[in-house]
Design a protein around this motif. Structure first.
Motif, PDB file in Angstrom:
ATOM      1  N   UNK A  22      46.871   6.157   9.115  1.00  0.00           N
ATOM      2  CA  UNK A  22      48.116   6.723   8.393  1.00  0.00           C
ATOM      3  C   UNK A  22      48.762   5.276   8.080  1.00  0.00           C
ATOM      4  N   UNK A  23      49.584   5.169   6.847  1.00  0.00           N
ATOM      5  CA  UNK A  23      49.881   3.780   6.638  1.00  0.00           C
ATOM      6  C   UNK A  23      51.435   3.997   5.685  1.00  0.00           C
ATOM      7  N   UNK A  24      52.016   2.902   5.900  1.00  0.00           N
ATOM      8  CA  UNK A  24      53.428   3.128   4.969  1.00  0.00           C
ATOM      9  C   UNK A  24      53.777   1.870   4.821  1.00  0.00           C
ATOM     10  N   UNK A  25      54.495   1.580   3.776  1.00  0.00           N
ATOM     11  CA  UNK A  25      55.103   0.354   3.223  1.00  0.00           C
ATOM     12  C   UNK A  25      56.415  -0.073   4.005  1.00  0.00           C
ATOM     13  N   UNK A  26      56.529  -1.284   4.571  1.00  0.00           N
ATOM     14  CA  UNK A  26      57.838  -1.394   5.193  1.00  0.00           C
ATOM     15  C   UNK A  26      59.097  -1.097   4.721  1.00  0.00           C
TER      16      UNK A  26
ATOM     17  N   UNK B 291      59.793  -2.037  13.823  1.00  0.00           N
ATOM     18  CA  UNK B 291      59.884  -1.629  12.509  1.00  0.00           C
ATOM     19  C   UNK B 291      58.994  -0.309  12.066  1.00  0.00           C
ATOM     20  N   UNK B 292      57.877  -0.466  12.792  1.00  0.00           N
ATOM     21  CA  UNK B 292      56.961   0.891  12.535  1.00  0.00           C
ATOM     22  C   UNK B 292      57.336   2.073  13.294  1.00  0.00           C
ATOM     23  N   UNK B 293      58.188   1.910  14.151  1.00  0.00           N
ATOM     24  CA  UNK B 293      58.412   3.033  14.731  1.00  0.00           C
ATOM     25  C   UNK B 293      60.152   3.566  14.595  1.00  0.00           C
ATOM     26  N   UNK B 294      60.966   2.881  13.326  1.00  0.00           N
ATOM     27  CA  UNK B 294      62.146   3.383  12.938  1.00  0.00           C
ATOM     28  C   UNK B 294      62.206   4.004  11.797  1.00  0.00           C
ATOM     29  N   UNK B 295      61.186   4.700  11.195  1.00  0.00           N
ATOM     30  CA  UNK B 295      61.179   4.951   9.953  1.00  0.00           C
ATOM     31  C   UNK B 295      62.106   6.027   9.563  1.00  0.00           C
ATOM     32  N   UNK B 296      62.839   7.032  10.354  1.00  0.00           N
ATOM     33  CA  UNK B 296      63.886   7.490   9.559  1.00  0.00           C
ATOM     34  C   UNK B 296      65.274   6.747   9.496  1.00  0.00           C
TER      35      UNK B 296
ATOM     36  N   UNK C  13      49.451  -1.714   2.695  1.00  0.00           N
ATOM     37  CA  UNK C  13      50.710  -1.147   3.628  1.00  0.00           C
ATOM     38  C   UNK C  13      50.246  -1.579   4.991  1.00  0.00           C
ATOM     39  N   UNK C  14      51.233  -1.134   5.807  1.00  0.00           N
ATOM     40  CA  UNK C  14      50.904  -1.326   7.281  1.00  0.00           C
ATOM     41  C   UNK C  14      50.418   0.142   8.053  1.00  0.00           C
ATOM     42  N   UNK C  15      49.462  -0.133   8.900  1.00  0.00           N
ATOM     43  CA  UNK C  15      49.120   1.099   9.732  1.00  0.00           C
ATOM     44  C   UNK C  15      50.142   1.648  10.605  1.00  0.00           C
ATOM     45  N   UNK C  16      50.527   2.764  10.501  1.00  0.00           N
ATOM     46  CA  UNK C  16      51.495   3.512  11.028  1.00  0.00           C
ATOM     47  C   UNK C  16      51.121   4.157  12.450  1.00  0.00           C
TER      48      UNK C  16
ATOM     49  N   UNK D 175      59.402   1.786   2.827  1.00  0.00           N
ATOM     50  CA  UNK D 175      59.300   3.015   2.545  1.00  0.00           C
ATOM     51  C   UNK D 175      59.809   3.959   3.676  1.00  0.00           C
ATOM     52  N   UNK D 176      59.732   5.365   3.647  1.00  0.00           N
ATOM     53  CA  UNK D 176      60.052   6.219   4.634  1.00  0.00           C
ATOM     54  C   UNK D 176      59.020   7.345   4.555  1.00  0.00           C
ATOM     55  N   UNK D 177      58.012   7.218   3.970  1.00  0.00           N
ATOM     56  CA  UNK D 177      57.150   8.446   3.792  1.00  0.00           C
ATOM     57  C   UNK D 177      55.672   7.813   4.157  1.00  0.00           C
ATOM     58  N   UNK D 178      55.062   8.295   5.352  1.00  0.00           N
ATOM     59  CA  UNK D 178      53.942   7.929   5.767  1.00  0.00           C
ATOM     60  C   UNK D 178      52.800   8.486   4.944  1.00  0.00           C
ATOM     61  N   UNK D 179      51.866   7.449   4.463  1.00  0.00           N
ATOM     62  CA  UNK D 179      50.393   8.000   3.577  1.00  0.00           C
ATOM     63  C   UNK D 179      49.526   8.310   4.495  1.00  0.00           C
ATOM     64  N   UNK D 180      48.471   9.428   4.308  1.00  0.00           N
ATOM     65  CA  UNK D 180      47.510   9.613   4.950  1.00  0.00           C
ATOM     66  C   UNK D 180      46.988  11.139   5.047  1.00  0.00           C
ATOM     67  N   UNK D 181      45.949  11.335   5.447  1.00  0.00           N
ATOM     68  CA  UNK D 181      44.844  10.565   6.212  1.00  0.00           C
ATOM     69  C   UNK D 181      44.044   9.550   5.233  1.00  0.00           C
TER      70      UNK D 181
END
Length: 160
Positions: A82-86, A128-133, A71-74, A88-94
């Motif tokens: 904190x990471x998220x798949x491109x 893309x990392x900043x438009x999660x919603x 995944x990508x570091x958000x 996806x809309x849910x951040x995973x972490x810590x």
């Protein structure tokens, strides 16, 4: 031909990463689409130090439950990531730095290695990392456009 399950394969790859070797692994799953696609792309991984990691980097890490995830570091907060798949809309972490196995340094698509200085790499790292919603809505539009283009190109005998 020997068939090996993903977990065994990744454990062997982790050993090579710990030995400071570069490894190329196939992408599986669809959490990183549309940037990375399972069955199409490969990633080049290397071991990295915490000070080498930046927002937008793609990393391979191991979840507490044991699964390996690309995944990508958000965001980075202190010693945690904190990471998220491109897709996806849910951040995973810590995610602690100890659980990060390697960082993606190269991407192979359709047999060609892509450099880090291309539009798509920049777009997914910086925008893309900043438009999660909004991702869900953007991906719906993207999929419809892609479907229409694929249909049109199929009619004229070309591939996209």
């Amino acid at each position: 031909m020997k068939v090996v399950d993903n977990e065994s394969y990744l454990k062997e790859m982790l050993f090579l990463l710990q030995e400071n070797r570069q490894i190329a692994i196939p992408v599986s799953g669809n959490s990183m689409t549309p940037f990375l696609c399972g069955g199409r792309d490969f990633v080049m991984l290397r071991k990295c130090e915490k000070n080498e990691l930046r927002t937008g980097d793609i990393v391979l890490y191991q979840r507490i439950q044991g699964q390996f995830v690309l995944h990508r570091i958000q965001k980075i907060r202190g010693q945690n990531f904190y990471a998220i798949g491109d897709a996806q809309s849910v951040v995973e972490g810590p995610i602690s730095v100890e659980r990060i196995c390697g960082k993606v340094y190269g991407i192979q698509r359709k047999g060609r290695w892509l450099g880090h200085r291309n539009f798509f790499d920049w777009f997914f790292k910086k925008i893309w990392i900043h438009v999660i919603p909004l991702r869900r809505h953007i991906l719906i539009i993207w999929n419809r456009i892609h479907f229409c283009l694929a249909f049109c190109f199929q009619k004229c005998g070309k591939q996209i």
